[in-house]
Motif scaffolding. Structure first.
Motif, PDB file in Angstrom:
ATOM      1  N   ALA A 160      65.481  80.013 -77.852  1.00 57.62           N
ATOM      2  CA  ALA A 160      64.270  79.187 -77.893  1.00 57.62           C
ATOM      3  C   ALA A 160      64.550  77.838 -78.551  1.00 57.62           C
ATOM      4  O   ALA A 160      64.065  76.794 -78.074  1.00 57.62           O
ATOM      5  CB  ALA A 160      63.168  79.928 -78.647  1.00 57.62           C
ATOM      6  N   ARG A 161      65.337  77.840 -79.623  1.00 56.37           N
ATOM      7  CA  ARG A 161      65.668  76.566 -80.276  1.00 56.37           C
ATOM      8  C   ARG A 161      66.480  75.670 -79.347  1.00 56.37           C
ATOM      9  O   ARG A 161      66.276  74.441 -79.306  1.00 56.37           O
ATOM     10  CB  ARG A 161      66.443  76.830 -81.568  1.00 56.37           C
ATOM     11  CG  ARG A 161      65.601  77.399 -82.702  1.00 56.37           C
ATOM     12  CD  ARG A 161      66.342  77.288 -84.022  1.00 56.37           C
ATOM     13  NE  ARG A 161      67.588  78.041 -83.993  1.00 56.37           N
ATOM     14  CZ  ARG A 161      67.709  79.311 -84.376  1.00 56.37           C
ATOM     15  NH1 ARG A 161      66.647  79.966 -84.808  1.00 56.37           N
ATOM     16  NH2 ARG A 161      68.872  79.923 -84.336  1.00 56.37           N
ATOM     17  N   ILE A 162      67.394  76.255 -78.600  1.00 61.01           N
ATOM     18  CA  ILE A 162      68.229  75.450 -77.704  1.00 61.01           C
ATOM     19  C   ILE A 162      67.394  74.850 -76.578  1.00 61.01           C
ATOM     20  O   ILE A 162      67.579  73.688 -76.194  1.00 61.01           O
ATOM     21  CB  ILE A 162      69.368  76.318 -77.150  1.00 61.01           C
ATOM     22  CG1 ILE A 162      70.376  76.631 -78.264  1.00 61.01           C
ATOM     23  CG2 ILE A 162      70.081  75.617 -75.995  1.00 61.01           C
ATOM     24  CD1 ILE A 162      71.451  77.601 -77.859  1.00 61.01           C
ATOM     25  N   VAL A 163      66.458  75.627 -76.024  1.00 62.45           N
ATOM     26  CA  VAL A 163      65.600  75.099 -74.959  1.00 62.45           C
ATOM     27  C   VAL A 163      64.749  73.944 -75.480  1.00 62.45           C
ATOM     28  O   VAL A 163      64.638  72.888 -74.833  1.00 62.45           O
ATOM     29  CB  VAL A 163      64.726  76.227 -74.382  1.00 62.45           C
ATOM     30  CG1 VAL A 163      63.602  75.646 -73.532  1.00 62.45           C
ATOM     31  CG2 VAL A 163      65.564  77.165 -73.535  1.00 62.45           C
ATOM     32  N   ASN A 164      64.137  74.123 -76.650  1.00 66.15           N
ATOM     33  CA  ASN A 164      63.318  73.051 -77.216  1.00 66.15           C
ATOM     34  C   ASN A 164      64.166  71.818 -77.539  1.00 66.15           C
ATOM     35  O   ASN A 164      63.737  70.675 -77.304  1.00 66.15           O
ATOM     36  CB  ASN A 164      62.611  73.549 -78.473  1.00 66.15           C
ATOM     37  CG  ASN A 164      61.586  74.631 -78.166  1.00 66.15           C
ATOM     38  OD1 ASN A 164      61.007  74.653 -77.079  1.00 66.15           O
ATOM     39  ND2 ASN A 164      61.375  75.537 -79.097  1.00 66.15           N
ATOM     40  N   ALA A 165      65.363  72.046 -78.069  1.00 60.26           N
ATOM     41  CA  ALA A 165      66.231  70.912 -78.386  1.00 60.26           C
ATOM     42  C   ALA A 165      66.698  70.198 -77.122  1.00 60.26           C
ATOM     43  O   ALA A 165      66.866  68.970 -77.117  1.00 60.26           O
ATOM     44  CB  ALA A 165      67.437  71.401 -79.192  1.00 60.26           C
ATOM     45  N   THR A 166      66.889  70.938 -76.036  1.00 58.35           N
ATOM     46  CA  THR A 166      67.306  70.322 -74.774  1.00 58.35           C
ATOM     47  C   THR A 166      66.205  69.432 -74.213  1.00 58.35           C
ATOM     48  O   THR A 166      66.466  68.310 -73.752  1.00 58.35           O
ATOM     49  CB  THR A 166      67.691  71.401 -73.755  1.00 58.35           C
ATOM     50  OG1 THR A 166      68.738  72.217 -74.290  1.00 58.35           O
ATOM     51  CG2 THR A 166      68.171  70.781 -72.453  1.00 58.35           C
ATOM     52  N   THR A 167      64.974  69.913 -74.238  1.00 58.91           N
ATOM     53  CA  THR A 167      63.865  69.086 -73.762  1.00 58.91           C
ATOM     54  C   THR A 167      63.676  67.847 -74.639  1.00 58.91           C
ATOM     55  O   THR A 167      63.446  66.738 -74.132  1.00 58.91           O
ATOM     56  CB  THR A 167      62.572  69.910 -73.733  1.00 58.91           C
ATOM     57  OG1 THR A 167      62.335  70.479 -75.035  1.00 58.91           O
ATOM     58  CG2 THR A 167      62.685  71.050 -72.731  1.00 58.91           C
ATOM     59  N   ASP A 168      63.796  68.026 -75.966  1.00 61.65           N
ATOM     60  CA  ASP A 168      63.670  66.875 -76.865  1.00 61.65           C
ATOM     61  C   ASP A 168      64.795  65.863 -76.631  1.00 61.65           C
ATOM     62  O   ASP A 168      64.550  64.650 -76.646  1.00 61.65           O
ATOM     63  CB  ASP A 168      63.681  67.344 -78.322  1.00 61.65           C
ATOM     64  CG  ASP A 168      62.447  68.162 -78.675  1.00 61.65           C
ATOM     65  OD1 ASP A 168      61.437  68.060 -77.936  1.00 61.65           O
ATOM     66  OD2 ASP A 168      62.494  68.901 -79.671  1.00 61.65           O
ATOM     67  N   ALA A 169      66.007  66.368 -76.416  1.00 62.80           N
ATOM     68  CA  ALA A 169      67.133  65.469 -76.175  1.00 62.80           C
ATOM     69  C   ALA A 169      66.953  64.699 -74.864  1.00 62.80           C
ATOM     70  O   ALA A 169      67.276  63.502 -74.790  1.00 62.80           O
ATOM     71  CB  ALA A 169      68.442  66.263 -76.145  1.00 62.80           C
TER      72      ALA A 169
END
Length: 239
Positions: A200-209
């Protein structure tokens, strides 16, 4: 003629009797099972052992997903043609998907979450046979009260910094999946990992990036356009 028919009747009867002997009865099945009971039992035990070995050495994986909407950017004079709109939209959205799957976005997420230092993230989801046997050994040692070995972290620590970064990049890109939702402007981003919270953290960080990269791209384009305009105005003043 009567003698000919009479001589054929016994032959037909014998054929029926012989054909009846080809049927398999309950006694034949019972005899077969009694004769091969050892082989059947050994095959079942081997199948159960293989299934237990696979389930015991394979970590469960979890998939976290998110969606992001892409703003359509079409020229004003091309907004009337439906076929042109569809082709341009498809090209633009595929370009955005390629950006999400690029190493630039991956590097931003890896640096933000410090995934290179995360040994749990850098272990493979499908371990090789030797690693599976090591997992069984660790479980037996843990059940007997011995200390669990750290062979995975030790093997990762022996790699160079470049090898660590490339391994983390490979695992990240293999776990990331970016797809367009139908023919809409929505893009589905999902990541599969053994850690549900980490996924979940990686998905959110990918969208933010991705959003941050788009903002930076637009800001850079605006700065370049402003610098070019200022240079052009300065040339006109000079003339």
């Amino acid at each position: 003629m009567n003698r000919l028919f009479a001589s054929q009747w016994p032959l037909a009867t014998n054929q029926q009797v012989n054909a009846g002997q080809d049927f398999i009865g309950l006694s034949d099945i019972t005899g077969f099972l009694r004769h091969y009971v050892g082989t059947i039992t050994a095959c079942l035990v081997a199948a159960f052992l293989v299934a237990w070995f696979y389930n015991s050495t394979t970590d469960p994986v979890f998939t976290a997903s998110a969606q992001i909407l892409i703003e359509p950017r079409l020229p004003q004079h091309l907004q009337e043609g439906a076929e042109v709109n569809l082709s341009l939209d498809t090209a633009q959205i595929e370009s955005q998907i390629a950006v999400m799957q690029s190493e630039k976005i991956a590097s931003m997420v890896i640096d933000r979450l410090k995934l290179i230092e995360n040994t749990n993230f850098n272990r493979p989801r499908a371990p090789i046979l030797i690693e599976r046997f090591r997992k069984i050994r660790d479980k037996i040692a843990e059940a007997l009260g011995f200390q669990k070995s750290t062979w995975a972290s030790e093997a990762f620590a022996k790699l160079t910094d470049y090898q660590k970064s490339r391994l983390t990049m490979l695992i990240f890109r293999n776990g990331l999946d970016v797809r367009r939702v139908g023919v809409s402007y929505a893009i589905d981003i999902s990541f599969t990992s053994a850690d549900p919270e980490g996924a979940a953290r990686i998905v959110n960080a990918t969208t933010d990036a991705f959003v941050h990269e788009q903002v930076e791209t637009k800001a850079d384009a605006a700065r370049e356009g402003g610098a070019w305009l200022e240079q052009r105005l300065q040339q006109l003043r000079t003339r």
